[in-house]
Design a protein around this motif. Structure first.
Motif, PDB file in Angstrom:
ATOM      1  N   LEU A  40      45.356  64.215  44.038  1.00 60.71           N
ATOM      2  CA  LEU A  40      45.910  62.862  44.093  1.00 60.71           C
ATOM      3  C   LEU A  40      46.333  62.476  42.689  1.00 60.71           C
ATOM      4  N   ARG A  41      47.573  62.007  42.550  1.00 57.43           N
ATOM      5  CA  ARG A  41      48.110  61.657  41.234  1.00 57.43           C
ATOM      6  C   ARG A  41      48.356  60.144  41.177  1.00 57.43           C
ATOM      7  N   ILE A  42      47.900  59.528  40.092  1.00 57.86           N
ATOM      8  CA  ILE A  42      48.031  58.083  39.912  1.00 57.86           C
ATOM      9  C   ILE A  42      48.838  57.842  38.647  1.00 57.86           C
ATOM     10  N   LEU A  43      49.969  57.158  38.799  1.00 56.37           N
ATOM     11  CA  LEU A  43      50.911  56.933  37.703  1.00 56.37           C
ATOM     12  C   LEU A  43      50.600  55.584  37.066  1.00 56.37           C
ATOM     13  N   ASN A  44      50.226  55.624  35.792  1.00 55.01           N
ATOM     14  CA  ASN A  44      49.645  54.471  35.125  1.00 55.01           C
ATOM     15  C   ASN A  44      50.454  54.111  33.882  1.00 55.01           C
ATOM     16  N   GLU A  45      50.783  52.836  33.726  1.00 52.74           N
ATOM     17  CA  GLU A  45      51.525  52.392  32.540  1.00 52.74           C
ATOM     18  C   GLU A  45      50.674  52.419  31.274  1.00 52.74           C
ATOM     19  N   GLY A  46      49.371  52.219  31.399  1.00 48.53           N
ATOM     20  CA  GLY A  46      48.508  52.129  30.248  1.00 48.53           C
ATOM     21  C   GLY A  46      48.394  53.427  29.475  1.00 48.53           C
ATOM     22  N   GLN A  47      48.116  53.298  28.187  1.00 44.36           N
ATOM     23  CA  GLN A  47      47.946  54.468  27.335  1.00 44.36           C
ATOM     24  C   GLN A  47      46.526  55.034  27.431  1.00 44.36           C
ATOM     25  N   THR A  48      45.597  54.218  27.872  1.00 46.92           N
ATOM     26  CA  THR A  48      44.196  54.633  27.907  1.00 46.92           C
ATOM     27  C   THR A  48      43.615  54.386  29.293  1.00 46.92           C
ATOM     28  N   LEU A  49      42.473  55.003  29.524  1.00 40.63           N
ATOM     29  CA  LEU A  49      41.721  54.809  30.760  1.00 40.63           C
ATOM     30  C   LEU A  49      40.257  54.691  30.356  1.00 40.63           C
ATOM     31  N   ASN A  50      39.615  53.612  30.743  1.00 36.37           N
ATOM     32  CA  ASN A  50      38.253  53.342  30.293  1.00 36.37           C
ATOM     33  C   ASN A  50      37.234  53.740  31.354  1.00 36.37           C
ATOM     34  N   TYR A  51      36.328  54.644  31.007  1.00 36.20           N
ATOM     35  CA  TYR A  51      35.251  55.018  31.915  1.00 36.20           C
ATOM     36  C   TYR A  51      33.876  54.681  31.343  1.00 36.20           C
ATOM     37  N   ASP A  52      33.840  53.722  30.432  1.00 38.38           N
ATOM     38  CA  ASP A  52      32.571  53.176  29.969  1.00 38.38           C
ATOM     39  C   ASP A  52      32.313  51.899  30.771  1.00 38.38           C
ATOM     40  N   PRO A  53      31.322  51.900  31.656  1.00 38.41           N
ATOM     41  CA  PRO A  53      31.124  50.719  32.508  1.00 38.41           C
ATOM     42  C   PRO A  53      30.806  49.449  31.726  1.00 38.41           C
ATOM     43  N   ALA A  54      30.204  49.566  30.560  1.00 33.21           N
ATOM     44  CA  ALA A  54      29.872  48.372  29.773  1.00 33.21           C
ATOM     45  C   ALA A  54      31.112  47.628  29.329  1.00 33.21           C
ATOM     46  N   LYS A  55      32.212  48.350  29.154  1.00 34.73           N
ATOM     47  CA  LYS A  55      33.447  47.750  28.650  1.00 34.73           C
ATOM     48  C   LYS A  55      34.453  47.466  29.760  1.00 34.73           C
ATOM     49  N   SER A  56      34.049  47.635  30.991  1.00 30.10           N
ATOM     50  CA  SER A  56      35.000  47.621  32.099  1.00 30.10           C
ATOM     51  C   SER A  56      34.976  46.324  32.897  1.00 30.10           C
ATOM     52  N   SER A  57      36.143  45.944  33.383  1.00 28.98           N
ATOM     53  CA  SER A  57      36.268  44.861  34.368  1.00 28.98           C
ATOM     54  C   SER A  57      36.863  45.402  35.662  1.00 28.98           C
ATOM     55  N   SER A  58      36.758  46.704  35.867  1.00 26.74           N
ATOM     56  CA  SER A  58      37.357  47.375  37.012  1.00 26.74           C
ATOM     57  C   SER A  58      36.712  46.929  38.321  1.00 26.74           C
ATOM     58  N   TYR A 214      33.371  62.092  41.328  1.00 30.01           N
ATOM     59  CA  TYR A 214      34.172  62.836  40.352  1.00 30.01           C
ATOM     60  C   TYR A 214      33.597  62.666  38.952  1.00 30.01           C
ATOM     61  N   GLN A 215      33.935  63.624  38.086  1.00 28.00           N
ATOM     62  CA  GLN A 215      33.575  63.554  36.676  1.00 28.00           C
ATOM     63  C   GLN A 215      34.835  63.741  35.841  1.00 28.00           C
ATOM     64  N   LEU A 216      34.837  63.144  34.674  1.00 26.06           N
ATOM     65  CA  LEU A 216      35.994  63.229  33.781  1.00 26.06           C
ATOM     66  C   LEU A 216      35.951  64.585  33.077  1.00 26.06           C
ATOM     67  N   SER A 217      36.888  65.461  33.430  1.00 23.14           N
ATOM     68  CA  SER A 217      36.878  66.811  32.863  1.00 23.14           C
ATOM     69  C   SER A 217      37.891  66.996  31.743  1.00 23.14           C
ATOM     70  N   GLU A 218      38.903  66.124  31.682  1.00 24.98           N
ATOM     71  CA  GLU A 218      39.905  66.224  30.619  1.00 24.98           C
ATOM     72  C   GLU A 218      40.477  64.839  30.349  1.00 24.98           C
ATOM     73  N   TYR A 219      40.622  64.511  29.074  1.00 20.44           N
ATOM     74  CA  TYR A 219      41.193  63.210  28.719  1.00 20.44           C
ATOM     75  C   TYR A 219      42.068  63.361  27.484  1.00 20.44           C
ATOM     76  N   GLN A 220      43.349  63.001  27.639  1.00 22.77           N
ATOM     77  CA  GLN A 220      44.293  62.974  26.526  1.00 22.77           C
ATOM     78  C   GLN A 220      44.919  61.587  26.488  1.00 22.77           C
ATOM     79  N   ARG A 221      44.545  60.827  25.484  1.00 23.95           N
ATOM     80  CA  ARG A 221      45.058  59.460  25.354  1.00 23.95           C
ATOM     81  C   ARG A 221      46.577  59.451  25.411  1.00 23.95           C
ATOM     82  N   GLY A 222      47.123  58.563  26.240  1.00 23.29           N
ATOM     83  CA  GLY A 222      48.563  58.425  26.364  1.00 23.29           C
ATOM     84  C   GLY A 222      49.235  59.525  27.167  1.00 23.29           C
ATOM     85  N   VAL A 223      48.448  60.481  27.656  1.00 21.77           N
ATOM     86  CA  VAL A 223      49.026  61.609  28.404  1.00 21.77           C
ATOM     87  C   VAL A 223      48.435  61.686  29.807  1.00 21.77           C
ATOM     88  N   LYS A 224      47.149  62.018  29.894  1.00 23.04           N
ATOM     89  CA  LYS A 224      46.563  62.139  31.224  1.00 23.04           C
ATOM     90  C   LYS A 224      45.042  62.131  31.164  1.00 23.04           C
TER      91      LYS A 224
END
Length: 554
Positions: A40-58, A214-224
């Motif tokens: 499943l692919r999700i197309l996102n305008e943002g440069q970052t994706l936050n997976y720290d729950p303390a900083k999240s309003s998701s 799921y677990q975060l296996s790869e993170y490239q800011r501004g890319v994917k």
């Protein structure tokens, strides 16, 4: 308590007026069945994706929910009222009149590293949110927990004693006052577990320990960002997440117009994708003549409350403020928003948004949607302004077509002899003059609000409690009424949902009688997806797709 604003503007639908976009089935065309597997692919305008729950309003049903479970969660489906349901724990038991809440965790839950999830890990996750370095997430709990007002997190060696963990499966919260919506609060990101002692590093978001499917296996800011399966997720204990795709890929830094073009073209991997941002009028215009794309547009039945906030510290006479209720042409605002009065979203007359349990439909200022300028003039005269008002400062943000909407309001107010000067600011300057300002200079402004959880509490308290004026709060009308503050606390303290609902409706009416805001419309949101994305829907609340149930059709 300061809340986070989740939504600012409706996705406009006017260009689809002649092609069935306003069909009562607003969640899109019939979709194929989602199956296990695929990407499943999700197309996102943002440069970052936050997976720290303390900083999240998701929201519990969007991106953070792939990686982190919470103490409680939301079960939402098309045509059904959203429910608070067990996630890692049960939905809690109240005692001491609603000041103490006890939760029991489910058996056999593990983190992605194979270690057991304990009540201490949930407590640690909550405590992290108090550390200044990890602020920024939803903060409803911070002033409610005993000792929270002065607590600065666990990294200084101190524990928050109002959270007890007598054993690995039990967690007890002691609140400063009764709070009936606490099970909803425990569905916010702060109540995702973090292994005790971990998460001190600033980049925890980039390598979180997962509890979800799921677990975060790869993170490239501004890319994917790539999510792969968490082998220790227990599907049998999780009624909230489908866990269908083998992999989820967020493509970051995507231009919104390009995203729309790709999804309309529906080729290659984009068949397995959806856009995370609202579709705009320009994007929706691309759907003309494309029957396939129109069928893949999913639209909410309702959404945020868009409203005109009247600065009650400047416009102090209730009669004058009530005049605005009749002076505003809500139809012209709908057209400015979406090009069509029919499709922008229903005109609003209440503060509690559609889809919230216990909401009552009423109208204290009955008139045609186009308004009643003569009635407005009469109220202005009764308030001491027989010749109307001049040179009011109308501040708006340049984003989300703010100036266009403001011009529609300006024109309708002029018919009632209310003359305003529009002042357009960029987003940061707008925040500085409205939510952050100690002493606001504007007379009126446009705003929008969708509650952070499906309770009238989250409609009323953030926008009208005196504590939410300035300092980042969202009481942009600067409304301060000690009696209302007391009634808000009384409604929050009510543990019985039906009884609480009645108190919130009475508050809705009482506040609107003072006319600190003019409700405009309940906005609608639209999202486009590829042809192989299945089980992609928007329930009655919230007005966003449920990411966690989506999958790929074979």
């Amino acid at each position: 308590m300061q809340a986070k604003k989740l939504v600012s503007v409706v996705a406009a639908l006017g260009v689809l007026a002649a092609c069935g976009a306003n069909d009562p089935k607003t969640t899109g065309a019939e979709q194929s069945k989602a199956e296990q597997g695929g990407t499943l692919r999700i197309l996102n305008e943002g440069q970052t994706l936050n997976y720290d729950p303390a900083k999240s309003s998701s929201l519990p049903i969007t991106s953070l929910g792939f990686v982190h479970r919470r103490l409680t969660g939301w079960l939402n489906a098309e045509g059904k009222q959203v429910e608070v349901v067990p996630d890692l724990g049960d939905t809690g038991k109240a005692s001491d009149g609603g000041k103490t809440w006890t939760f029991t965790l489910k058996e056999g839950q593990k983190f992605s590293d194979g270690t057991p999830i304990r009540s201490k890990d949930v407590k640690w996750g909550v405590e992290r949110t108090y550390a200044p370095a990890f602020s920024g997430g939803l903060a409803y709990h911070k002033q409610l927990l005993v000792g929270g007002a002065d607590y600065r997190g666990p990294f200084e060696g101190k524990s928050l004693d109002s959270i007890e963990t007598p054993d690995d499966k039990t967690i007890i919260f002691h609140l400063v006052r009764p709070y009936g919506d606490w099970p909803w609060i425990t569905s916010t990101p702060a109540f995702a577990p973090v292994p005790e002692g971990k998460g001190a590093e600033a980049d925890y978001s980039e390598h979180p320990v997962a509890s979800g499917p799921y677990q975060l296996s790869e993170y490239q800011r501004g890319v994917k960002a790539t999510l792969t399966r968490n082998p220790n997720w227990d599907k049998g204990s999780d009624q909230i997440r489908g866990g269908l795709p083998d992999q989820i890929v967020f493509q970051l830094g995507q231009d919104a117009s390009v995203v729309s073009q790709r999804l309309v073209a529906d080729s290659g991997d984009d068949k397995d994708a959806f856009g995370s941002s609202f579709a705009s009028p320009a994007q929706l215009a691309q759907l003309q003549g494309n029957a396939s794309a129109k069928q893949r547009l999913v639209t909410s039945k309702t959404g945020a409350l868009a409203y005109l906030a009247l600065n009650t510290q400047k416009l102090t006479n209730p009669k004058v403020r009530q005049a605005f209720q009749y002076a505003v042409d809500k139809t012209s605002y709908q057209i400015a928003t979406a090009g069509s009065a029919q499709l922008a979203g229903d005109t609003a007359t209440t503060l509690i948004t559609q889809g919230i349990a216990g909401r009552e439909q009423f109208d204290l200022y009955p008139t045609q949607p186009a308004g009643d300028p003569e009635k407005a003039k009469q109220l202005l005269a009764e308030g001491g302004f027989p010749n109307g008002l001049e040179n009011l400062d109308f501040v708006v943000s340049k984003s989300n077509d703010g100036p266009t909407k403001a011009q529609a309001i300006q024109a309708s107010l002029a018919k009632a002899n209310i003359k305003v000067n529009i002042r357009v600011l960029d987003a940061d300057a707008y925040e500085a003059e409205t939510n952050l300002a100690k002493d606001a200079v504007y007379d009126l402004t446009l705003a929008s609000w969708q509650p952070d959880f499906p309770s009238a509490n989250a409609n009323i308290q953030p926008l009208f409690a005196s504590s939410e004026i300035g300092n980042g709060g969202y009481n942009t009308s600067r409304y301060s009424n000690p009696e209302v503050d007391k009634l808000i606390e009384a409604a929050q303290s009510e543990v019985d949902p039906a009884a609480a609902g009645k108190k919130w409706v009475e508050l809705d009416k009482k506040i609107l009688a003072d006319s600190p805001v003019v409700p405009l419309i309940y906005t609608r949101n639209s999202f486009l997806h590829g042809s192989k994305v299945a089980n992609f829907f928007i329930a009655d609340f919230p007005s966003y797709p449920n990411y966690l149930q989506a999958g790929i059709a074979k």
